[in-house]
Design a protein around this motif. Structure first.
Motif, short mmCIF file in Angstrom:
data_model
loop_
_atom_site.label_atom_id
_atom_site.label_comp_id
_atom_site.label_asym_id
_atom_site.label_seq_id
_atom_site.Cartn_x
_atom_site.Cartn_y
_atom_site.Cartn_z
N LYS A 163 0.68 -1.23 -0.34
CA LYS A 163 -0.11 0.14 -0.14
C LYS A 163 0.96 1.39 0.43
O LYS A 163 0.29 2.49 -0.34
CB LYS A 163 -0.91 0.25 1.82
N LYS A 164 2.13 1.16 0.69
CA LYS A 164 2.81 2.48 0.67
C LYS A 164 4.06 2.38 -0.92
O LYS A 164 4.61 3.56 -0.84
CB LYS A 164 3.71 2.13 1.73
N TRP A 165 4.50 1.57 -1.75
CA TRP A 165 5.11 1.51 -1.72
C TRP A 165 4.55 1.42 -3.95
O TRP A 165 5.16 1.34 -5.12
CB TRP A 165 6.36 1.13 -1.84
N VAL A 166 2.88 0.36 -3.70
CA VAL A 166 3.26 -0.20 -5.08
C VAL A 166 1.95 0.99 -5.68
O VAL A 166 0.86 1.23 -5.22
CB VAL A 166 2.34 -2.02 -5.25
N HIS A 167 1.84 1.19 -7.00
CA HIS A 167 1.11 2.56 -7.13
C HIS A 167 0.20 1.91 -8.45
O HIS A 167 0.75 1.05 -9.70
CB HIS A 167 1.72 3.62 -8.10
N TYR A 168 -0.81 2.18 -8.21
CA TYR A 168 -2.16 1.70 -8.84
C TYR A 168 -3.43 2.84 -9.75
O TYR A 168 -3.29 3.50 -9.28
CB TYR A 168 -3.21 0.51 -8.60
#
Length: 310
Positions: A303-308
């Motif tokens: 949640k802190k580093w993956v971009h969706y």
């Protein structure tokens, strides 16, 4: 009113008839998935339940299992130096091997994403080691390459550098296995390559017009958009690395001095060399829990580093 009631009766009959026709369809559905269902129940779920039961027993294949409770788990965590060694070696292998493999896979994918002549051939050539890299034959070749009289030492000698027995030296043996793992970057590379092909060109072109360098465009635009694929590759490669067995078994057999005693090889020894199936089953369940916890942490941190894209 009477007329409306008369019309509702045929509708109810039609609905009942439709429901009766749906019942065979649902049965057909179960029949069609029955091969998978039977395979899952008999080849996956039932062996897992048996393994869970055996993990609380002493079982040597020659006599019936005898219930020992948590004795296997207690021995594992309090009286087994080899268990602690296998944990240390396996985590070292995973923590070094997975990031390096993904970096190499991403760099190769960036090169192969260029539109040049003969690129399909290059892609096949780069993917080929992944198909044969995990085989016993390649592991034996690897042992010869990094042996005392191997090709690698001969190349070093040609350059005036004195080599060493990389396989049989405890300080370097594990790194030769990590190097062998790097060679198998093909599956991660293909996933990165597919992701690079899907990135919108407009963003890179707009950044280029604004004066952004290729380096800045990659780290500010392409890399954030690849983070879902990075997460997927990290999870898959981590799970795969925790199960590494063939290379350690063929190239070093856990030696020298247990410097390459990975977890799967330790489990194999307990099960098929010492025939302690109960203890080996306990090891298998601990490995499952370790992989599950790490996978959960990876997804939790995403949640802190993956971009969706929204």
């Amino acid at each position: 009113m009477t007329r409306m009631a008369a019309q509702s009766v045929p509708k109810a009959r039609k609905a009942k008839a439709a429901a009766s026709r749906q019942l065979p369809e649902s049965i057909w559905g179960y029949i069609l998935i029955s091969p998978w269902l039977i395979g899952f129940l008999t080849l996956t779920l039932w062996p897992m339940l048996q393994s869970l039961y055996l993990s609380f027993t002493y079982y040597d294949l020659l006599s019936s299992p005898s219930w020992t409770g948590l004795a296997n788990y207690k021995e594992m965590f309090t009286d087994s130096p080899d268990f602690r060694t296998s944990i240390r070696v396996t985590f070292t292998y995973v923590l070094l091997g997975v990031p390096l493999k993904l970096v190499v896979a991403l760099l190769i994918a960036l090169l192969l994403s260029k539109s040049i002549r003969g690129m399909p051939l290059f892609r096949a050539v780069f993917y080929l080691p992944s198909l044969i890299g995990g085989s016993v034959a390649i592991a034996m070749v690897w042992r010869d390459i990094f042996g005392n009289n191997g090709i690698f030492n001969k190349l070093l000698a040609a350059a005036g550098i004195r080599g060493m027995d990389w396989i049989n030296d405890p300080s370097t043996s594990l790194y030769t296995l990590i190097l062998l793992a790097l060679w198998q970057f093909g599956s991660a590379m293909v996933i990165f390559l597919a992701g690079l092909k899907q990135l919108p060109r407009e963003l890179s072109e707009a950044a280029s017009v604004d004066g952004a360098s290729a380096f800045r465009t990659f780290f500010r635009i392409k890399l954030p958009m690849l983070t879902p694929l990075i997460l997927f590759n990290i999870v898959m490669q981590t799970i795969y690395s925790f199960q590494m067995f063939t290379q350690a078994y063929v190239v070093t057999d856990g030696g020298p001095m247990n410097s390459t005693l990975v977890y799967a090889l330790y489990l194999f020894r307990e099960a098929f060399s010492y025939f302690d199936m109960g203890y080996a089953s306990a090891l298998a369940w601990v490995l499952l829990l370790i992989v599950a916890v790490i996978t959960g942490l990876l997804f939790g941190s995403s949640k802190k580093w993956v971009h969706y894209e929204s």
